[in-house]
Design an enzyme around this catalytic site. Sequence first.
Site, PDB file in Angstrom:
ATOM      1  N   SER A 216       0.856  -1.142   0.027  1.00 25.51           N
ATOM      2  CA  SER A 216       0.041  -0.006  -0.069  1.00 25.51           C
ATOM      3  C   SER A 216       0.781   1.241   0.051  1.00 25.51           C
ATOM      4  O   SER A 216       1.617   1.611  -0.936  1.00 25.51           O
ATOM      5  CB  SER A 216      -0.968   0.028   1.200  1.00 25.51           C
ATOM      6  OG  SER A 216      -1.831   0.921   1.167  1.00 25.51           O
TER       7      SER A 216
ATOM      8  N   ASP B  40     -10.154  -4.365  -4.927  1.00 25.94           N
ATOM      9  CA  ASP B  40      -9.375  -3.717  -3.726  1.00 25.94           C
ATOM     10  C   ASP B  40     -10.338  -2.245  -3.857  1.00 25.94           C
ATOM     11  O   ASP B  40     -10.200  -1.239  -4.587  1.00 25.94           O
ATOM     12  CB  ASP B  40      -8.121  -3.430  -4.100  1.00 25.94           C
ATOM     13  CG  ASP B  40      -7.099  -2.752  -3.080  1.00 25.94           C
ATOM     14  OD1 ASP B  40      -7.749  -1.912  -2.245  1.00 25.94           O
ATOM     15  OD2 ASP B  40      -6.050  -2.802  -2.994  1.00 25.94           O
TER      16      ASP B  40
ATOM     17  N   HIS C  58      -7.799  -5.526  -0.429  1.00 29.81           N
ATOM     18  CA  HIS C  58      -6.586  -4.840  -0.105  1.00 29.81           C
ATOM     19  C   HIS C  58      -5.863  -5.684   1.022  1.00 29.81           C
ATOM     20  O   HIS C  58      -6.054  -5.521   2.034  1.00 29.81           O
ATOM     21  CB  HIS C  58      -6.962  -3.450   0.775  1.00 29.81           C
ATOM     22  CG  HIS C  58      -5.938  -2.359   0.662  1.00 29.81           C
ATOM     23  ND1 HIS C  58      -5.542  -1.901  -0.430  1.00 29.81           N
ATOM     24  CD2 HIS C  58      -5.472  -2.006   1.761  1.00 29.81           C
ATOM     25  CE1 HIS C  58      -4.478  -1.159   0.130  1.00 29.81           C
ATOM     26  NE2 HIS C  58      -4.461  -1.002   1.309  1.00 29.81           N
TER      27      HIS C  58
END
Length: 219
Positions: free
Chosen positions: A114, A170, A197
């Site tokens: 991320s 996601d 995610h």
Amino acid sequence: MADSARKCLKILCIHGYRQSASSCKDKLGAFRKSLKKLPLEFVYITAPNKIPKTITGEEAGPDNDEYGWWFSKPDDSYDPLSPTELCKGFDSSIDLIHKTFKEQGPFDGVFAFSQGACLASILCAMKDQGLLDFRFAILVAAFKSRSATHSNYYSDIISCPTLHVYGDTDSVIPKENSEDLVKCFANPMTLNHTGGHFVPAASQQKKVYLEFLGNFIDN
């Protein structure tokens, strides 16, 4: 300089926003288990910027273990998808990366998730510029930084070998944002999974990780 003849791959793990070294290690348990047949050493670090508030907006308590690599808003929060002129705390993060490479390196590769993967994309560009030395990167739920001062890192095609992992569902970093980053790299390898995610570690993804990492292990 990273030793290409070293049989054990030493990998620096860069956590996501609102995480830390300890929470990153916990979340990667299944991922590490899926790669147990490979000679890998993982090193975890915590970003230098403590997040001042919880997701609910309440003041974080003394046991708050949430950190970020930089903030994109004046209130010390972060929005990964909105253009901004700010990148508060970014320089401190780069200083930490250099310090870690000097004191705990050399590293063969970088694994990042991320916001950490966004940072790692910049580290790959810095590698091309001769500012860091490592051999590869695995970027999960990655995206291009929207901070204006970071645009120069994406102006040239990045040659660092990379595996880009992203999910169809996601909702934090939409798939198209990860795919947009992929275009910045020369000969990238991709792993598109059906989930959201997180770091996927099922048998199907395991095969891709093993194939990618196997390219850097001296047999």
